[in-house]
Scaffold this active site. Sequence first.
Site, PDB file in Angstrom:
ATOM      1  N   CYS A  46       5.617  -0.379   7.368  1.00 23.88           N
ATOM      2  CA  CYS A  46       5.312   0.783   6.542  1.00 23.88           C
ATOM      3  C   CYS A  46       6.524   1.129   5.685  1.00 23.88           C
ATOM      4  CB  CYS A  46       4.952   1.962   7.449  1.00 23.88           C
ATOM      5  SG  CYS A  46       4.508   3.472   6.562  1.00 23.88           S
ATOM      6  N   LEU A  47       6.280   1.477   4.436  1.00 25.10           N
ATOM      7  CA  LEU A  47       7.377   1.889   3.558  1.00 25.10           C
ATOM      8  C   LEU A  47       8.061   3.155   4.057  1.00 25.10           C
ATOM      9  CD1 LEU A  47       5.756   1.198   0.057  1.00 25.10           C
ATOM     10  CD2 LEU A  47       7.455  -0.187   1.287  1.00 25.10           C
ATOM     11  N   GLY A  90       0.832  -1.194   0.000  1.00 27.89           N
ATOM     12  CA  GLY A  90       0.000   0.000   0.000  1.00 27.89           C
ATOM     13  C   GLY A  90       0.863   1.238   0.000  1.00 27.89           C
ATOM     14  N   HIS A 145      -4.666   1.761   7.484  1.00 33.95           N
ATOM     15  CA  HIS A 145      -3.293   2.247   7.585  1.00 33.95           C
ATOM     16  C   HIS A 145      -3.055   3.398   6.592  1.00 33.95           C
ATOM     17  CE1 HIS A 145       1.180   1.481   8.025  1.00 33.95           C
ATOM     18  NE2 HIS A 145       1.145   2.122   6.874  1.00 33.95           N
ATOM     19  N   GLU A 146      -3.469   3.196   5.342  1.00 35.98           N
ATOM     20  CA  GLU A 146      -3.217   4.210   4.314  1.00 35.98           C
ATOM     21  C   GLU A 146      -4.084   5.454   4.513  1.00 35.98           C
ATOM     22  OE1 GLU A 146      -0.590   3.910   2.634  1.00 35.98           O
ATOM     23  OE2 GLU A 146      -0.260   1.782   2.996  1.00 35.98           O
ATOM     24  N   HIS A 175      -2.451   7.706   6.833  1.00 36.41           N
ATOM     25  CA  HIS A 175      -1.434   8.557   6.195  1.00 36.41           C
ATOM     26  C   HIS A 175      -2.058   9.828   5.636  1.00 36.41           C
ATOM     27  CE1 HIS A 175       2.361   6.451   6.383  1.00 36.41           C
ATOM     28  NE2 HIS A 175       1.815   5.324   5.956  1.00 36.41           N
ATOM     29  N   GLN A 186       2.897   9.850   1.386  1.00 40.33           N
ATOM     30  CA  GLN A 186       4.211   9.233   1.559  1.00 40.33           C
ATOM     31  C   GLN A 186       5.198   9.627   0.469  1.00 40.33           C
ATOM     32  OE1 GLN A 186       2.179   5.219   2.218  1.00 40.33           O
ATOM     33  NE2 GLN A 186       4.161   4.976   3.262  1.00 40.33           N
TER      34      GLN A 186
END
Length: 168
Positions: free
Chosen positions: A92-93, A46, A134-135, A138, A51
């Site tokens: 997470c990235l 994701g 989660h996204e 962000h 991000q």
Amino acid sequence: MALLSILHYPDQRLHKVAKPVEHIDRQIRNLVTNMAETMYAAPGIGLAATQVDIHKRIIVIDVSDVRDTLHIFVNPEIIWSSNKRKVNEEGCLSVPGVYDGIERAEQVGVRALNENGDLFELECKGLLAICIQHEIDHLLGKIFVEYLSPFKQMQIKMKMGKLNHAIL
């Protein structure tokens, strides 16, 4: 297509709240394509526009085993969530190498636009439900580590500071 640079925690730009997309045009569709390419290359499941330092309400997700089921959400909003909650390990990235248990709703309903501007609703469970929550966090300027204790957050900031310094 182009790979985009992913911001790393504790970069303050990750805390900017994303603005709704007013109009879906070629530029937005190109951004979605680049975000998907970046997510797959990372590799991740994701990615939110926040991000990659673009503060628009766009997320891309692919939780399939063979990485062939891309979900695109423009202006996503959770319209319902189950009362039943579960702790799952998340990463997470933007916080590479950090994983921890986060409690989230087991199921959610999401409403969004697709890349053509069509409104849709989707019931999500399992990994897709976790990833959606989660996204969307962000897009609201929140990173998963902020659900952890202040001590763990401090440890992660120190670890990420060393990692970011080593990259420079």
